[in-house]
Enzyme design. Structure first.
Site, short mmCIF file in Angstrom:
data_model
loop_
_atom_site.label_atom_id
_atom_site.label_comp_id
_atom_site.label_asym_id
_atom_site.label_seq_id
_atom_site.Cartn_x
_atom_site.Cartn_y
_atom_site.Cartn_z
N HIS A 94 5.83 -5.91 -3.64
CA HIS A 94 4.78 -5.13 -3.49
C HIS A 94 3.97 -5.49 -2.16
O HIS A 94 3.70 -6.64 -2.11
CB HIS A 94 4.19 -4.89 -4.66
CG HIS A 94 3.25 -3.93 -5.03
ND1 HIS A 94 1.90 -4.04 -4.14
CD2 HIS A 94 3.20 -2.56 -5.35
CE1 HIS A 94 1.12 -2.98 -4.34
NE2 HIS A 94 1.88 -2.01 -5.01
N GLU A 166 6.94 2.87 -0.06
CA GLU A 166 5.30 2.80 -0.18
C GLU A 166 4.80 2.40 0.98
O GLU A 166 4.69 1.35 1.49
CB GLU A 166 4.99 1.60 -1.10
CG GLU A 166 5.69 2.00 -2.69
CD GLU A 166 4.70 1.45 -3.61
OE1 GLU A 166 4.29 2.26 -4.61
OE2 GLU A 166 4.06 0.17 -3.72
P1 PGA Z 1 -1.49 3.44 -6.08
O1 PGA Z 1 -0.61 2.37 -5.87
O2 PGA Z 1 -0.62 4.70 -6.62
O3 PGA Z 1 -2.91 3.26 -6.37
O4 PGA Z 1 -1.77 4.11 -4.31
C1 PGA Z 1 0.91 2.59 -5.59
C2 PGA Z 1 1.36 1.17 -5.71
O5 PGA Z 1 0.65 0.12 -5.36
O6 PGA Z 1 2.49 0.83 -5.93
#
Ligand code: PGA
Length: 262
Positions: A94, A166
């Site tokens: 992450h 992401e």
């Molecule tokens: P968020 O986080 O939905 O708060 O942007 C996504 C993540 O950190 O996986």
């Protein structure tokens, strides 16, 4: 057909009591669905009590992180081996782990290998920074993150894994700018293309690719509708009963409409 996956990453929120209450409410609302998997990633502390409370037909559990060695003198760490009976998935790489805790590409590939060795499915997070994107380095960054993370795996291992795209600038913690579905599709296609190059088309078609970055109940569907997108990884909105169950409802509606079309 790849199952839709909705993952709630609770990050360092919710103590044992709060987590138990949220699970209780979600459990009443969420239905068992053949084509949709709902995964909760609570803090390490809360995994054990939630595992006793959880209805396993409705939810699966994920760890947010773990250490790559199976056991030993590693003060403060928890291994994938210790988690193997508790969780089905583990979030690995992450951006908060990469940026705040300095996890390197090598750390992440060791963690992916350790998860697989212990029968836990990695949810590998990849994504570029704003600077990478502006410098047109997105593909290179995604390529390096994907290739190094998977390097110790066979194509049978890779078939099972989940990759979450992401973009760091879209995560609420790091800016929360909304990514357009077109941009997300382009990155997802590229990720699947990389897997196809390395492990073949058949494997690439089995890997599930999720989107994550400020997803809530209002916008989840726009991402889930992207061709090749298999679900969402939700951070901030996942600790809100209304927002998270709204996202799961959107997935139900999409499946129902798909069923009606065929
Ligand atoms: P968020 O986080 O939905 O708060 O942007 C996504 C993540 O950190 O996986």
């Amino acid at each position: 057909m790849r199952k839709t996956l909705i993952v709630g990453n609770w990050k360092m929120h919710l103590n044992t009591m709060q987590a138990s209450i949220l699970l209780h409410r979600l459990q009443e609302r969420i239905r068992i669905h053949r084509d949709i998997e709902v995964v909760l990633a609570p803090s390490m502390l809360v995994l054990q009590p939630l595992s006793l409370q959880i209805d396993r037909r409705k939810f699966r559990l994920a760890a947010q992180n773990a250490y790559h060695k199976d056991m030993g003198a590693f003060t403060g760490e928890v291994s994938f081996t210790m988690l193997r009976d508790l969780v089905h998935y583990a979030i690995i790489g992450h951006s908060e782990r990469r940026l705040i805790f300095g996890e390197t590409l090598t750390d992440i590939s060791e963690k992916v290998a350790a998860a697989v060795r212990n029968g836990i499915t990695p949810i590998l997070c990849v994504g570029e920074t704003k600077t990478d994107r502006l410098a047109k380095h997105t593909k290179r960054v995604l390529h390096d993150q994907v290739v190094t993370a998977l390097k110790n795996l066979t194509s049978e291992d890779v078939e099972e894994i989940v990759i979450a795209y992401e973009p760091i600038w879209a995560i609420s913690t790091f800016g929360g700018e909304l990514a357009t579905p077109n941009l997300v599709k382009e990155a997802m296609d590229y990720i699947r293309h990389q897997i196809s190059e390395l492990y073949g088309k058949k494997t690439a078609e089995k890997v599930r690719v999720l989107y994550g970055g400020s997803v809530d109940d209002q916008i989840a569907r726009g991402y889930m509708e992207i061709d090749g997108c298999d679900g969402v990884l939700v951070g901030g909105a996942s600790t809100s009963y209304h927002k998270f169950s709204g996202i799961v409802d959107a997935a139900y509606r999409m499946q129902r409409e798909l069923g009606e079309e065929t």
